[in-house]
Design an enzyme around this catalytic site. Structure first.
Site, mmCIF file in Angstrom:
data_model
loop_
_atom_site.group_PDB
_atom_site.id
_atom_site.type_symbol
_atom_site.label_atom_id
_atom_site.label_comp_id
_atom_site.label_asym_id
_atom_site.label_seq_id
_atom_site.Cartn_x
_atom_site.Cartn_y
_atom_site.Cartn_z
ATOM 1 N N SER A 182 34.375 38.030 47.418
ATOM 2 C CA SER A 182 32.987 37.594 47.570
ATOM 3 C C SER A 182 32.864 36.487 48.595
ATOM 4 O O SER A 182 31.773 36.200 49.074
ATOM 5 C CB SER A 182 32.468 37.033 46.240
ATOM 6 O OG SER A 182 32.580 37.980 45.237
ATOM 7 N N HIS A 214 32.836 44.846 50.806
ATOM 8 C CA HIS A 214 32.270 43.998 49.752
ATOM 9 C C HIS A 214 31.154 44.768 49.044
ATOM 10 O O HIS A 214 30.009 44.787 49.496
ATOM 11 C CB HIS A 214 31.760 42.698 50.397
ATOM 12 C CG HIS A 214 31.151 41.750 49.417
ATOM 13 N ND1 HIS A 214 30.186 40.839 49.757
ATOM 14 C CD2 HIS A 214 31.385 41.561 48.097
ATOM 15 C CE1 HIS A 214 29.844 40.133 48.694
ATOM 16 N NE2 HIS A 214 30.559 40.566 47.670
ATOM 17 N N GLU A 233 28.878 45.389 52.176
ATOM 18 C CA GLU A 233 29.043 44.553 53.367
ATOM 19 C C GLU A 233 30.447 44.804 53.919
ATOM 20 O O GLU A 233 31.421 44.727 53.168
ATOM 21 C CB GLU A 233 28.917 43.089 52.918
ATOM 22 C CG GLU A 233 28.343 42.181 53.922
ATOM 23 C CD GLU A 233 28.100 40.774 53.341
ATOM 24 O OE1 GLU A 233 27.765 39.903 54.130
ATOM 25 O OE2 GLU A 233 28.267 40.539 52.136
ATOM 26 N N ASN A 273 26.318 36.663 49.980
ATOM 27 C CA ASN A 273 26.478 35.489 49.115
ATOM 28 C C ASN A 273 26.042 34.186 49.769
ATOM 29 O O ASN A 273 25.737 33.220 49.082
ATOM 30 C CB ASN A 273 27.918 35.395 48.620
ATOM 31 C CG ASN A 273 28.147 36.445 47.555
ATOM 32 O OD1 ASN A 273 27.254 36.712 46.751
ATOM 33 N ND2 ASN A 273 29.308 37.068 47.559
HETATM 34 P P1 NAD Z 1 37.034 40.929 36.764
HETATM 35 O O1 NAD Z 1 37.493 39.646 36.201
HETATM 36 O O2 NAD Z 1 36.003 41.728 36.016
HETATM 37 O O3 NAD Z 1 38.281 41.922 37.034
HETATM 38 C C1 NAD Z 1 39.482 41.536 37.661
HETATM 39 C C2 NAD Z 1 40.606 42.450 37.174
HETATM 40 O O4 NAD Z 1 41.789 42.173 37.941
HETATM 41 C C3 NAD Z 1 40.986 42.223 35.697
HETATM 42 O O5 NAD Z 1 40.936 43.464 35.010
HETATM 43 C C4 NAD Z 1 42.404 41.667 35.760
HETATM 44 O O6 NAD Z 1 43.218 42.096 34.666
HETATM 45 C C5 NAD Z 1 42.905 42.236 37.071
HETATM 46 N N1 NAD Z 1 43.990 41.478 37.688
HETATM 47 C C6 NAD Z 1 44.175 40.126 37.742
HETATM 48 N N2 NAD Z 1 45.283 39.840 38.461
HETATM 49 C C7 NAD Z 1 45.826 41.021 38.854
HETATM 50 C C8 NAD Z 1 46.961 41.372 39.628
HETATM 51 N N3 NAD Z 1 47.759 40.439 40.135
HETATM 52 N N4 NAD Z 1 47.215 42.687 39.825
HETATM 53 C C9 NAD Z 1 46.409 43.650 39.306
HETATM 54 N N5 NAD Z 1 45.314 43.366 38.566
HETATM 55 C C10 NAD Z 1 45.008 42.073 38.359
HETATM 56 O O7 NAD Z 1 36.504 40.571 38.240
HETATM 57 P P2 NAD Z 1 35.337 41.295 39.070
HETATM 58 O O8 NAD Z 1 34.014 40.723 38.684
HETATM 59 O O9 NAD Z 1 35.540 42.778 39.032
HETATM 60 O O10 NAD Z 1 35.627 40.725 40.555
HETATM 61 C C11 NAD Z 1 36.670 41.246 41.341
HETATM 62 C C12 NAD Z 1 36.454 40.827 42.787
HETATM 63 O O11 NAD Z 1 35.194 41.343 43.239
HETATM 64 C C13 NAD Z 1 36.393 39.313 42.999
HETATM 65 O O12 NAD Z 1 36.967 39.008 44.248
HETATM 66 C C14 NAD Z 1 34.905 39.029 43.017
HETATM 67 O O13 NAD Z 1 34.587 37.851 43.726
HETATM 68 C C15 NAD Z 1 34.406 40.270 43.728
HETATM 69 N N6 NAD Z 1 33.001 40.607 43.496
HETATM 70 C C16 NAD Z 1 32.453 40.457 42.251
HETATM 71 C C17 NAD Z 1 31.121 40.791 42.048
HETATM 72 C C18 NAD Z 1 30.503 40.655 40.696
HETATM 73 O O14 NAD Z 1 29.261 40.740 40.593
HETATM 74 N N7 NAD Z 1 31.280 40.491 39.646
HETATM 75 C C19 NAD Z 1 30.347 41.300 43.111
HETATM 76 C C20 NAD Z 1 30.950 41.474 44.372
HETATM 77 C C21 NAD Z 1 32.276 41.118 44.549
#
Ligand code: NAD
Length: 314
Positions: free
Chosen positions: A144, A172, A184, A222
């Site tokens: 993000s 993204h 994005e 963002n």
């Molecule tokens: P989340 O916490 O829901 O999921 C992350 C997952 O990664 C978890 O299931 C965890 O077990 C796993 N994980 C952690 N370390 C790991 C590793 N070393 N190897 C493999 N798996 C691993 O997070 P999310 O909300 O899905 O966000 C993920 C990414 O997407 C982040 O970079 C976030 O900034 C970005 N993002 C999030 C949103 C949102 O609205 N949540 C929107 C756009 C982008």
């Protein structure tokens, strides 16, 4: 003589270009790292729309089980609402292959990382992906806010060697991935044009509408969205309005589907805080100072919908 050499060179270059363009591998398989809310959505949409097999990697077996069962629920809902047939749902489900072993990404054409927004975790994963994935594979991040240039630099110890860093790009996706059309696409300093073009093309195959933006703190989405959410939390913190008044005025006054505090809960308060910290430290501009209340809620473990408590209870 010179012109005949020129003609031979031009025709050989044209042949080579034709060869490279037809030989350039399309995306026939995808890897997704992280089966949380974003990774799971990306994997499901790729299976449904781009029709590619998806190797879904997560460090936690529990996260994989939860993700796959959620994907099955979403597919069943689509069938019950007659948006897709049972055959289409079965076909999409059969394309999802969950695993806890990242070494199973050795055969993918494109990988999208969606692990938590923690820089050192992302840098480590990209170092690993550069070793594990085939030399042609595109290495994309769903970050993000973390610099794509920094993530690309983590693929190698020798900055002159761009064999892996030129294949790093950001795709993204927006939350929830099955619903939001926008994505994005961000290039780092090292990203090649071919990598950018492949990423744009693959996102279109997934039924998304790509917007290309620069590798600047917060990128586009963002940079605009998070200060808006942060300001709403500051309004709550300083008593300008209560939760319901803040969400209601933005929802009813600007025709958005939900107010900023509810949206923060859906995104995850930890993710919102992490993005504000990046905007603040990378620009040095005090206008991006994260709200104190946002930090306290993350300290309390109130991360929003995913933890069952945020500005609302779930
Ligand atoms: P989340 O916490 O829901 O999921 C992350 C997952 O990664 C978890 O299931 C965890 O077990 C796993 N994980 C952690 N370390 C790991 C590793 N070393 N190897 C493999 N798996 C691993 O997070 P999310 O909300 O899905 O966000 C993920 C990414 O997407 C982040 O970079 C976030 O900034 C970005 N993002 C999030 C949103 C949102 O609205 N949540 C929107 C756009 C982008």
């Amino acid at each position: 003589m010179a012109s005949s050499i020129g003609r031979r060179f031009a025709s050989r270059t044209a042949r080579q270009l034709r060869f490279y363009s037809t030989a350039s591998p399309g995306v026939r398989s995808l890897g997704v790292v992280g089966a949380g809310q974003m990774g799971l959505g990306i994997a499901l949409v790729a299976a449904q729309k781009a029709n590619v097999p998806v190797t879904l990697v997560d460090a936690s077996q529990a996260a994989l089980d939860k993700g796959i069962s959620f994907a099955e629920k979403l597919l069943a809902k689509d069938v019950s609402k007659q948006r897709i047939t049972q055959d289409q749902a079965d076909s999409a489900r059969s394309l999802l292959r969950p695993t806890t072993s990242i070494s199973e990404l050795g055969g993918v054409d494109f990988v999208i990382e969606a692990i938590p927004e923690i820089p050192h975790l992302k840098f480590k994963i990209f170092g690993d992906l550069a070793q594990i994935c085939p030399p042609h594979a595109i290495l994309a991040t769903n970050t993000s806010s973390i610099s794509i240039t920094k993530i690309a630099a983590a693929t190698t110890k020798d900055p002159k060697d761009m064999s892996a860093s030129s294949r790093v790009v950001s795709t993204h996706f927006m939350n929830p991935v099955p619903v939001q059309k926008g994505v994005e696409i961000i290039s780092g300093l090292q990203t090649s044009k071919q990598t950018l073009d492949t990423a744009v093309e693959f996102c279109k195959q997934m039924g998304k509408i790509p917007s290309v933006s620069a590798d600047a703190p917060g990128f586009l989405a963002n940079r605009i969205l998070m200060p808006y959410i942060n300001e709403a939390v500051i309004c709550l913190e300083t008593g300008v309005g209560d939760r319901d008044a803040i969400d209601a005025i933005m929802k009813n006054g600007t025709n958005v589907p939900m107010g900023p505090l509810q949206l923060a809960d859906f995104i995850g308060l930890d993710t919102c805080l992490a993005i504000m910290k990046v905007l603040h430290t990378e620009t040095g501009d005090s206008k991006y100072r994260p709200s104190v209340l946002l930090g306290k809620m993350v300290d309390a473990g109130w991360l929003g919908k995913k933890s069952g408590k945020g500005f609302y209870d779930y």
